[in-house]
Design a protein around this motif. Structure first.
Motif, mmCIF file in Angstrom:
data_model
loop_
_atom_site.group_PDB
_atom_site.id
_atom_site.type_symbol
_atom_site.label_atom_id
_atom_site.label_comp_id
_atom_site.label_asym_id
_atom_site.label_seq_id
_atom_site.Cartn_x
_atom_site.Cartn_y
_atom_site.Cartn_z
ATOM 1 N N LYS A 1 10.069 5.324 7.729
ATOM 2 C CA LYS A 1 8.618 5.494 7.751
ATOM 3 C C LYS A 1 8.044 5.301 6.349
ATOM 4 O O LYS A 1 7.052 4.585 6.167
ATOM 5 N N LYS A 2 8.650 5.918 5.361
ATOM 6 C CA LYS A 2 8.176 5.805 3.979
ATOM 7 C C LYS A 2 8.356 4.386 3.447
ATOM 8 O O LYS A 2 7.500 3.875 2.726
ATOM 9 N N LYS A 3 9.467 3.741 3.795
ATOM 10 C CA LYS A 3 9.712 2.375 3.348
ATOM 11 C C LYS A 3 8.626 1.446 3.881
ATOM 12 O O LYS A 3 8.095 0.604 3.160
ATOM 13 N N LYS A 4 8.279 1.615 5.156
ATOM 14 C CA LYS A 4 7.238 0.790 5.772
ATOM 15 C C LYS A 4 5.913 0.986 5.041
ATOM 16 O O LYS A 4 5.224 0.024 4.719
ATOM 17 N N LYS A 5 5.580 2.233 4.740
ATOM 18 C CA LYS A 5 4.327 2.522 4.031
ATOM 19 C C LYS A 5 4.351 1.926 2.627
ATOM 20 O O LYS A 5 3.353 1.353 2.182
ATOM 21 N N LEU A 6 5.466 2.042 1.940
ATOM 22 C CA LEU A 6 5.580 1.475 0.599
ATOM 23 C C LEU A 6 5.415 -0.043 0.621
ATOM 24 O O LEU A 6 4.731 -0.619 -0.230
ATOM 25 N N LEU A 7 6.041 -0.696 1.589
ATOM 26 C CA LEU A 7 5.928 -2.149 1.696
ATOM 27 C C LEU A 7 4.492 -2.568 1.986
ATOM 28 O O LEU A 7 4.014 -3.578 1.454
ATOM 29 N N GLU A 8 3.793 -1.803 2.812
ATOM 30 C CA GLU A 8 2.389 -2.096 3.085
ATOM 31 C C GLU A 8 1.564 -1.986 1.812
ATOM 32 O O GLU A 8 0.687 -2.812 1.558
ATOM 33 N N GLU A 9 1.854 -0.970 0.994
ATOM 34 C CA GLU A 9 1.133 -0.792 -0.271
ATOM 35 C C GLU A 9 1.433 -1.939 -1.237
ATOM 36 O O GLU A 9 0.534 -2.425 -1.918
ATOM 37 N N VAL A 10 2.677 -2.370 -1.287
ATOM 38 C CA VAL A 10 3.043 -3.479 -2.166
ATOM 39 C C VAL A 10 2.312 -4.744 -1.747
ATOM 40 O O VAL A 10 1.811 -5.496 -2.592
ATOM 41 N N GLU A 11 2.222 -4.979 -0.447
ATOM 42 C CA GLU A 11 1.545 -6.176 0.048
ATOM 43 C C GLU A 11 0.055 -6.167 -0.264
ATOM 44 O O GLU A 11 -0.561 -7.222 -0.351
ATOM 45 N N LYS A 12 -0.539 -4.988 -0.456
ATOM 46 C CA LYS A 12 -1.957 -4.888 -0.805
ATOM 47 C C LYS A 12 -2.207 -5.146 -2.288
ATOM 48 O O LYS A 12 -3.350 -5.308 -2.695
ATOM 49 N N ASP A 13 -1.152 -5.172 -3.088
ATOM 50 C CA ASP A 13 -1.291 -5.350 -4.530
ATOM 51 C C ASP A 13 -1.967 -6.685 -4.829
ATOM 52 O O ASP A 13 -1.552 -7.728 -4.330
ATOM 53 N N PRO A 14 -3.018 -6.687 -5.650
ATOM 54 C CA PRO A 14 -3.741 -7.925 -5.953
ATOM 55 C C PRO A 14 -2.892 -8.991 -6.645
ATOM 56 O O PRO A 14 -3.280 -10.156 -6.659
#
Length: 83
Positions: free
Chosen positions: A44-57
């Motif tokens: 669950k945390k890995k998925k959230k972290l990857l989503e945050e990384v993908e939002k990085d400008p």
């Protein structure tokens, strides 16, 4: 078989009793229940972290660099400093 790492921690007695009750109800060893909980939490945390990384400008800038060399991205020495 995947590589494993032994971890050790403390939990309060209420959490321990609850985990023991779950293990007993599911007829599984306590450590299997704890492994399942940790695996689910980590996924669950890995998925959230990857989503945050993908939002990085920074990802919007990938591919914007223009060079006069057609094969610049294929060269082994591109962007590598000479030491």
């Amino acid at each position: 078989m995947s590589e494993t790492k032994v971890v050790q921690t403390e939990v309060d007695m209420e959490v321990y009793r609850t985990l023991k009750a779950v293990a007993s109800a599911e007829k599984k060893p306590l450590k299997e229940i704890i492994r399942e909980i940790l695996r689910d939490y980590a996924e669950k945390k890995k998925k959230k972290l990857l989503e945050e990384v993908e939002k990085d400008p920074i990802w919007e800038a990938v591919g914007l660099l223009e060079t006069n060399e057609e094969d610049a991205s294929e060269r082994d020495d591109w962007g590598v400093p000479e030491w």
